[in-house]
Design an enzyme around this catalytic site. Structure first.
Site, PDB file in Angstrom:
ATOM      1  N   ASP A 169      29.719   4.434   9.000  1.00 17.86           N
ATOM      2  CA  ASP A 169      28.840   5.277   8.012  1.00 17.86           C
ATOM      3  C   ASP A 169      27.812   6.140   8.483  1.00 17.86           C
ATOM      4  O   ASP A 169      27.083   5.399   9.314  1.00 17.86           O
ATOM      5  CB  ASP A 169      28.474   4.296   6.835  1.00 17.86           C
ATOM      6  N   GLU A 219      31.686   8.818  10.394  1.00 18.77           N
ATOM      7  CA  GLU A 219      31.239   9.669   9.694  1.00 18.77           C
ATOM      8  C   GLU A 219      30.209  10.574  10.212  1.00 18.77           C
ATOM      9  O   GLU A 219      29.041   9.991  10.246  1.00 18.77           O
ATOM     10  CB  GLU A 219      30.894   9.188   8.162  1.00 18.77           C
TER      11      GLU A 219
HETATM   12  C1  LIG Z   1      31.406   9.147   2.721  1.00 16.71           C
HETATM   13  C2  LIG Z   1      30.392   7.866   2.804  1.00 16.71           C
HETATM   14  O1  LIG Z   1      30.425   7.118   3.384  1.00 16.71           O
HETATM   15  N1  LIG Z   1      28.996   8.417   2.373  1.00 16.71           N
HETATM   16  C3  LIG Z   1      28.007   7.082   2.316  1.00 16.71           C
HETATM   17  C4  LIG Z   1      27.315   7.688   3.457  1.00 16.71           C
HETATM   18  O2  LIG Z   1      25.843   6.588   3.490  1.00 16.71           O
HETATM   19  C5  LIG Z   1      25.362   6.537   2.550  1.00 16.71           C
HETATM   20  C6  LIG Z   1      24.114   5.799   2.839  1.00 16.71           C
HETATM   21  O3  LIG Z   1      25.019   4.580   3.366  1.00 16.71           O
HETATM   22  C7  LIG Z   1      26.022   6.260   0.997  1.00 16.71           C
HETATM   23  O4  LIG Z   1      25.251   6.598   0.018  1.00 16.71           O
HETATM   24  C8  LIG Z   1      27.301   7.270   1.178  1.00 16.71           C
HETATM   25  O5  LIG Z   1      28.100   7.048   0.018  1.00 16.71           O
END
Ligand SMILES: CC(=O)N[C@H]1CO[C@H](CO)[C@@H](O)[C@@H]1O
Ligand SMILES: *[C@@H]1O[C@H](CO)[C@@H](O)[C@H](O)[C@H]1NC(C)=O
Ligand SMILES: *[C@@H]1O[C@H](CO)[C@@H](O)[C@H](O)[C@H]1NC(C)=O
Ligand SMILES: *[C@@H]1O[C@H](CO)[C@@H](O)[C@H](O)[C@H]1NC(C)=O
Ligand SMILES: *[C@@H]1O[C@H](CO)[C@@H](O)[C@H](O)[C@H]1NC(C)=O
Ligand SMILES: *[C@@H]1O[C@H](CO)[C@@H](O)[C@H](O)[C@H]1NC(C)=O
Ligand SMILES: *[C@@H]1O[C@H](CO)[C@@H](O)[C@H](O)[C@H]1NC(C)=O
Ligand SMILES: [Ca+2]
Ligand SMILES: [Ca+2]
Length: 586
Positions: free
Chosen positions: A227, A300
Site C-alpha cells: 500500500d 501501489e
Molecule cells: C488503493 C489503496 O490501497 N488506497 C489506500 C492507500 O493508503 C491509504 C493509507 O494507508 C488508504 O487510506 C487508502 O485506502
C-alpha cells in the site's frame, strides 16, 4: 463487401500451426487474474453488518467460478478502523470484527483446496497511533525512540509561538504534523493524525516490517499488495536537522488540500525503490528456503512512468512483480474517456515498460469512484474486455464484474476520514464511501450481504437489479460477459503469450488485435464515440475474417456471425476471433 461474396473467394487455413518454439514457461502470476476484496464490504457471516473472514471463506467458490487466480484482501489486521484497516495497531493479528487467526487459517485452507491464492495488503508507511510501537516511541522507550519521524518544530520569530517543522500537508486535508504533549515533539503523518509515519531511516523499522512479511508468508499467503508507496520516504533533513517547505503548486486554492503544495520532498524519494527490492529479496529468500510457488509483490504507486518502471527491478536486482498500472484510471480522470486517451494510457505503460516484464491493468479500487460510475455504465463491459484482452495481468475491484455503481452516502452517513475532515458542502469531492458500499449478492434484504438489519454503509440504490443472483439468472449480463472473458483468457495461448497491436480508427473506435503465430487471433473493438464507426477487418489482421464471440450488453449484433466490415455502435464493445483468411498471404 458481402460475406457471401467473400466466401466464394475462400482459400484458407484455420490456424493450427506448430509454435512449439514459443515463449519460455511463465510463472503463475504472469497470466493471473487478480481480484481485490474489500473485506468490510464483501460478505458478513454473523449479522453485525460488517463483512468478515468467514464471509469471504463462504464466497471463495464464487471467485473460483469467476475464474479468479488470486484474491488480495484489503487490510484484515487489528485496527481502530479510523481509516478502515489502513491504520494498523497490530501487524501480526486479525481485527476481531473480522475474525480470528483460526478463521484466517480456515480461509487459507479452503482457498488452497480450490486452488485460489490469497494475497494480503501490506501497509508499510505507517501504523496506527494505538500501536504498541507508537506508544513506546512516545515514551522514548529504548529501541523505539526513532521508530517514527519526530521533530521539535520551530519557533515563529514574530509571535514566539511553536510551529510545525514544515508546511507539509497530509492526504486527508490539513497539516502532516501533529504535536504530541507527552513527548513534546511533532510527529509526521502523511495520512490521518492516527496514522503516524514509520521512520524508514531506522534499520530496526526496516527489519521489523520484513518480519511482518515473513510472518504472513508462513501462514500460507501467496504474496502482498503493498500500500501507498509514494510517501514511504521523506527527504533527508539538512545539517541543522531542518526539513524544507514545499512550494505552492497552483493546482488548487484550497490550502488544506494536499494538492495545494508540491510533493517534491515527501513523495517518490529514490530510497523507496531500493526498499521494494529488499522486500522482493525477502519473498525470494522465503521460497528458496521453504520451496513452493513464488509469492508476488504488487505495489501501489502513483508516480511518473520513469519512476514507476524502476520498481520492476534493474539489471542487477529484481523488484516488484507488478507495479500497479493506474493509467486507465488517471489518464481518463485527467482527460476524459475516448479512444485516443485509452491509446495514450496504454502507450504510456507499454512504451515505458522494460523488456521482459509483465504489464497489468487496473480499473478501480476502494479509493476511486466505481468503474461503472466513472467511465459510464454503458462502458463497463468495454472496460472489462479491454483489461482482459490486453497482454499481461488484470486486476478487478469487487463489483466491477457486476457493473456495480457508487452508493449515495449523505454527510450524516459519511465515515471515511477524507470525507469527515472536510465539510458538508465539499465532502463529496473527497469521500471514498460511495465505492465501498456492500457487495450485492442478491435482490433480497440487504442485498444478501448480511443477515442482520443494518449495514456499515448504506447499500447502493441499484442492488435489486445489479447483483450476482439476478445476473447469473439473466440471459445476458455484465457478470456473464465477465466470466466468458475470464474463461477465454485462461484457455487462450494467444491472450496469454501473444503479441499486441492497437489502433484508433475513425474518430473514436479503439481496436486491439492479439496474435500468436498460427494460433487463433483475437480482436476487440470499442466505440467510445457518439456515432457509428466502421472498420474493414481483413485490412487490419492479415486478411482474416472474424467471428463475433462476446458482445457488450445491448449490442444488437448476433454472436457467431462472421464479419469483414464491422459496424460498431456508440458504446458497443465486441470481441471477435479469426475464422479464415480470405486469400493467402503473399
Ligand atoms: C488503493 C489503496 O490501497 N488506497 C489506500 C492507500 O493508503 C491509504 C493509507 O494507508 C488508504 O487510506 C487508502 O485506502
Ligand atoms: C503460453 O503461456 C503459458 C503460461 O506460461 C504456458 O503454459 C504455455 O506453454 C505457453 N504456450 C505456448 C504455446 O507458448
Ligand atoms: C443467517 O442466519 C441464519 C439463521 O440465524 C443462519 O443459519 C445463517 O447461517 C446466516 N447466514 C449468513 C450468511 O449469515
Ligand atoms: C491517537 O490519536 C487520536 C487523535 O489525535 C487521539 O485522540 C488518541 O488519544 C491517540 N492515541 C494515542 C495512543 O496516542
Ligand atoms: C509567524 O506568524 C505570523 C502570524 O501568525 C505569520 O503571519 C507568519 O507567516 C509566521 N512566520 C513563519 C515563518 O511561519
Ligand atoms: C540496481 O539498484 C540498486 C539499488 O537497489 C543499485 O545498488 C544498483 O547499482 C542498481 N543496478 C543497476 C545496474 O542500475
Ligand atoms: C503452485 O501453484 C499451482 C497453480 O496455482 C497449484 O496448482 C499448486 O498446488 C501450487 N503448489 C504449491 C506447492 O502450493
Ligand atoms: Ca460480521
Ligand atoms: Ca513516510
Amino acid at each position: 463487401m458481402e460475406l457471401a461474396a467473400l466466401l466464394t473467394l475462400l482459400l484458407f487455413t484455420i490456424g493450427q500451426g506448430d509454435c512449439a518454439s514459443a515463449a519460455t514457461k511463465k510463472d503463475w502470476w504472469q497470466y493471473a487474474q487478480f481480484y481485490q476484496i474489500y473485506p468490510r464490504s464483501f460478505m458478513d457471516s454473523d449479522g453485525d453488518g460488517i463483512g468478515d473472514l468467514n464471509g469471504i471463506t463462504s464466497k471463495l467458490e464464487y471467485l473460483k467460478d469467476l475464474g479468479v487466480t488470486a484474491a488480495w484482501l484489503s487490510p484484515i489486521f487489528t485496527s481502530p478502523m479510523v481509516d478502515f484497516g489502513y491504520d494498523i495497531s497490530d501487524f501480526f493479528d486479525i481485527q476481531p470484527e473480522y475474525g480470528t487467526l483460526e478463521d484466517f487459517r480456515a480461509l487459507i485452507k479452503r482457498a488452497k483446496e480450490l486452488d485460489l491464492k490469497i494475497i494480503l495488503d501490506f501497509v508499510p508507511n505507517h501504523s496506527s497511533n494505538e500501536s504498541i510501537w507508537f506508544k513506546k516511541s512516545v515514551n522514548r522507550e529504548r529501541g523505539y525512540e526513532d521508530y517514527y519521524v519526530w521533530h521539535d518544530g520551530k519557533v515563529n520569530a514574530t509571535t514566539g509561538e511553536r510551529e510545525p517543522p514544515t508546511n507539509w500537508l497530509q492526504y486527508f486535508r490539513g497539516s502532516a504534523w501533529e504535536w504530541n504533549e507527552v513527548r513534546q515533539q511533532y510527529y509526521l503523518h502523511q495520512f490521518a493524525v492516527q496514522q503516524p509515519d514509520l521512520n524508514y531511516r531506522n534499520p530496526a523499522v526496516v527489519e521489523q516490517m520484513k518480519r511482518v512479511l515473513r510472518y504472513w508468508l508462513k501462514e500460507g499467503v501467496s504474496g502482498f499488495r503493498c500500500d501507498a508507496l509514494p510517501p514511504l520516504f521523506e527527504v533527508l533533513p539538512d545539517a541543522e536537522g531542518q526539513y524544507p517547505d514545499e512550494v505552492v503548486s497552483g493546482a488548487t486554492e484550497d490550502s488544506e488540500d494536499r494538492n495545494y503544495l508540491t510533493v517534491k520532498y515527501i513523495e517518490n524519494q529514490p530510497e523507496t525503490i531500493d526498499m521494494v527490492y529488499q522486500w522482493r529479496t525477502v519473498l525470494d529468500d522465503y521460497q528458496r528456503i521453504y520451496g513452493g510457488n513464488s509469492s508476488v509483490l504488487l505495489i501501489e504507486t502513483y508516480a511518473p512512468a520513469w519512476f514507476t518502471m524502476q520498481f520492476y527491478g534493474n539489471r542487477t536486482r529484481e523488484g516488484a512483480h507488478l507495479p500497479f498500472n493506474f493509467n486507465l484510471i488517471t489518464v481518463m480522470e485527467e482527460k476524459g474517456l475516448s479512444a485516443g486517451h485509452v491509446k495514450e494510457a496504454i502507450d504510456l505503460w507499454l512504451n515505458n515498460m522494460p523488456a521482459g516484464r509483465t504489464p497489468n491493468w487496473v480499473l478501480g479500487n476502494h479509493d476511486k469512484r466505481r468503474a461503472a460510475s466513472r467511465y459510464g455504465k454503458e462502458y463497463i463491459d468495454a472496460m472489462n474486455m479491454l483489461v482482459m484482452i490486453l497482454p499481461g495481468v488484470s486486476v478487478t475491484y469487487q463489483g466491477e464484474e457486476l457493473g456495480m455503481t457508487d452508493g449515495e452516502i449523505s454527510w450524516e452517513d459519511t465515515v471515511d476520514p477524507w470525507g469527515c475532515n472536510s465539510n458538508p458542502s465539499i465532502y463529496e469531492q473527497y469521500t471514498r464511501d460511495p465505492e465501498r458500499t456492500p457487495f450485492q449478492w442478491t435482490s433480497g434484504t440487504n442485498a444478501g450481504f448480511t443477515n442482520g438489519s443494518t449495514t456499515w454503509l448504506p447499500l447502493a440504490a441499484d442492488y435489486k437489479t445489479v447483483n450476482v443472483e439476478s445476473e447469473l439468472a439473466a440471459e445476458e449480463s455484465h457478470l456473464k460477459i465477465y466470466k466468458e472473458l475470464m474463461a477465454l483468457r485462461k484457455s487462450s495461448k494467444t491472450l496469454q503469450n501473444g503479441s499486441t497491436k492497437y489502433w484508433v480508427i475513425g474518430d473514436d473506435l479503439f481496436v486491439v488485435l492479439r496474435t500468436y503465430g498460427d494460433e487463433d487471433k483475437y480482436l476487440l473493438a470499442i466505440n467510445f464515440g457518439s456515432k457509428e464507426e466502421t472498420v474493414y477487418l481483413p485490412d487490419l489482421a492479415d486478411r482474416s475474417l472474424f467471428r463475433l464471440i462476446i458482445k457488450s450488453l445491448g449490442s444488437e449484433l448476433t454472436l457467431g456471425v462472421w464479419y469483414g466490415d464491422l459496424h460498431v455502435q456508440p458504446a458497443e464493445a465486441l470481441v471477435l476471433t479469426d475464422v479464415l483468411h480470405i486469400y493467402p498471404n503473399p
